[in-house]
Design an enzyme around this catalytic site. Structure first.
Site, PDB file in Angstrom:
ATOM      1  N   THR A   1       0.866  -1.176   0.000  1.00 41.42           N
ATOM      2  CA  THR A   1       0.000   0.000   0.000  1.00 41.42           C
ATOM      3  C   THR A   1       0.909   1.235   0.000  1.00 41.42           C
ATOM      4  O   THR A   1       2.072   1.150   0.412  1.00 41.42           O
ATOM      5  CB  THR A   1      -0.973   0.020   1.200  1.00 41.42           C
ATOM      6  OG1 THR A   1      -0.224   0.039   2.397  1.00 41.42           O
ATOM      7  CG2 THR A   1      -1.905  -1.187   1.190  1.00 41.42           C
TER       8      THR A   1
ATOM      9  N   VAL B   1       1.234   4.627   1.353  1.00 46.37           N
ATOM     10  CA  VAL B   1       1.875   5.380   2.444  1.00 46.37           C
ATOM     11  C   VAL B   1       2.856   4.486   3.211  1.00 46.37           C
ATOM     12  O   VAL B   1       3.970   4.898   3.565  1.00 46.37           O
ATOM     13  CB  VAL B   1       0.812   5.968   3.403  1.00 46.37           C
ATOM     14  CG1 VAL B   1       1.478   6.671   4.571  1.00 46.37           C
ATOM     15  CG2 VAL B   1      -0.113   6.928   2.669  1.00 46.37           C
ATOM     16  N   CYS B   2       2.432   3.233   3.440  1.00 44.38           N
ATOM     17  CA  CYS B   2       3.274   2.295   4.195  1.00 44.38           C
ATOM     18  C   CYS B   2       4.622   2.103   3.514  1.00 44.38           C
ATOM     19  O   CYS B   2       5.664   2.017   4.175  1.00 44.38           O
ATOM     20  CB  CYS B   2       2.560   0.961   4.346  1.00 44.38           C
ATOM     21  SG  CYS B   2       0.914   1.133   5.059  1.00 44.38           S
ATOM     22  N   THR B   3       4.614   2.033   2.193  1.00 46.29           N
ATOM     23  CA  THR B   3       5.865   1.847   1.457  1.00 46.29           C
ATOM     24  C   THR B   3       6.803   3.023   1.693  1.00 46.29           C
ATOM     25  O   THR B   3       8.004   2.844   1.931  1.00 46.29           O
ATOM     26  CB  THR B   3       5.569   1.682  -0.053  1.00 46.29           C
ATOM     27  OG1 THR B   3       4.631   0.615  -0.213  1.00 46.29           O
ATOM     28  CG2 THR B   3       6.839   1.373  -0.833  1.00 46.29           C
TER      29      THR B   3
ATOM     30  N   LEU C   1       8.118   2.743   5.471  1.00 48.16           N
ATOM     31  CA  LEU C   1       9.131   1.714   5.766  1.00 48.16           C
ATOM     32  C   LEU C   1      10.430   1.984   5.013  1.00 48.16           C
ATOM     33  O   LEU C   1      11.506   1.642   5.493  1.00 48.16           O
ATOM     34  CB  LEU C   1       8.581   0.302   5.527  1.00 48.16           C
ATOM     35  CG  LEU C   1       7.846  -0.197   6.798  1.00 48.16           C
ATOM     36  CD1 LEU C   1       6.451   0.332   6.876  1.00 48.16           C
ATOM     37  CD2 LEU C   1       7.910  -1.696   6.941  1.00 48.16           C
TER      38      LEU C   1
END
Lengths: 219, 219
Positions: free
Chosen positions: B42, B44-46, B49
């Protein structure tokens, strides 16, 4: 400690430097930031409430109300506000209300208790808790800082900008985003739909998985 | 949702991309940042992290371990890490472990559930929760962001710097403090004691209350 994101903020009646009112009436159809501080006449708190006085206009422009809170009484708040205003050094006034919660009823219900801090009588003290509440009266974002760490009101303002952006468009803001930077399109929006919604286009990042979920655009 | 600042983080055994271990063993005698993300693959998560991969060295230098977490399984994490590493664009690797919590046991215990988000099967999803845990295994600071707002890892690093400073000296950091800025002396330290502790001196702000609680120094 119960209140967390997604929860409705309890509609408590609060006694403040601007009179008595219910929290939901303060939020109204807009947004509110409710933030606690450990105590009046203490160093970090003075710098925090001074910064909030200086930033009030920025929040007001965005439809966001401010509400301070500690366990000191109204007389203490009124005296302390003179110190805060002197510290801003710019003639800036504390124009937002500050809740007096000497009975520790409100800090318990709003998850604002710092279990590591007690006053000289052994009573609970608030942490540096800060909740951003949306027009639906739900907590959208929470910061819980300990007494030793003053908050970053620029981060609070950044978070507000992101929440407003996401509430208006089907977008989200990436890590370390600042207003003006590109945003990402929500995963629930298909590429076809995205072409309609963002007619000026969007850029899909080419990733090893060949999945097309990382799409940047400007809104 | 119970876990809040001051609470001991549960010593759960976690299944991660770096094998199984107990959370307290990861913290050890240092600090740890445990952060959840709604889902692999997804947008934003990418970005989040990837930023944590780029900042890992900064955290390691300060004795802080990182631990990611979502409800995806290990195979998903392993595939997704390739995307994250490609996105950093700098050959930067994801060298911190990511927990797989497909049964939603851990997110519940760590107050990381986002009640507003569900996956396509109606299962709970994590919020963007982030807890900074100290050497005593207690939560020192918590950020709870919704899915739409990517975190600010510069603010996380700033908070770590403040916590380390406060743990070492009897000081606290004022609002919007950055490393290198003056700090404030804790209220519990008398002026006499402060003269001993800070032999290079401190500056007391002159306030209308004539109380001498706002004392700046450098450490």
């Amino acid at each position: 400690p119960g209140l967390t994101i997604g929860d409705t903020i309890p509609n408590l009646e609060v006694n403040t430097t601007h009179g008595k009112f219910k929290i939901h009436d303060l939020v109204g159809d807009g947004w509110a930031i409710i933030f606690s501080h450990p105590g009046d006449f203490t160093p970090v708190c003075t710098t925090e409430l001074a910064k909030m006085a200086q930033y009030l206009e920025e929040f007001e422009k965005r439809g966001v109300k401010l509400l301070g809170l500690s366990c000191d009484d109204l007389q203490s708040h009124t005296e302390w506000i003179k110190d805060i205003e002197a510290f801003t050094g710019s003639g800036c006034k504390v124009r937002y209300p500050i809740v007096a919660d000497p009975n520790r009823e409100i800090i318990k219900q709003l998850n604002m208790v710092d279990p590591d801090e007690k006053d000289s009588n052994g009573n609970s003290l608030p942490s540096r808790a800060l909740h951003i509440v949306g027009p639906d009266k739900k907590v959208k974002l929470s910061f819980l800082y300990p007494a030793s760490t003053g908050r970053n009101m620029d981060e609070v303002l950044r978070a507000v900008e992101s929440l407003l952006k996401a509430a208006k468009h089907k977008v989200a803001t990436p890590c370390n985003w600042k207003p003006g930077d590109p945003v990402v399109i929500s995963p629930g929006v298909s590429n076809e739909k995205a072409k309609e919604m963002f007619p000026h286009g969007f850029e899909t990042v080419n990733l090893p998985s060949k999945k097309d979920y990382l799409r940047f655009t400007n809104v």
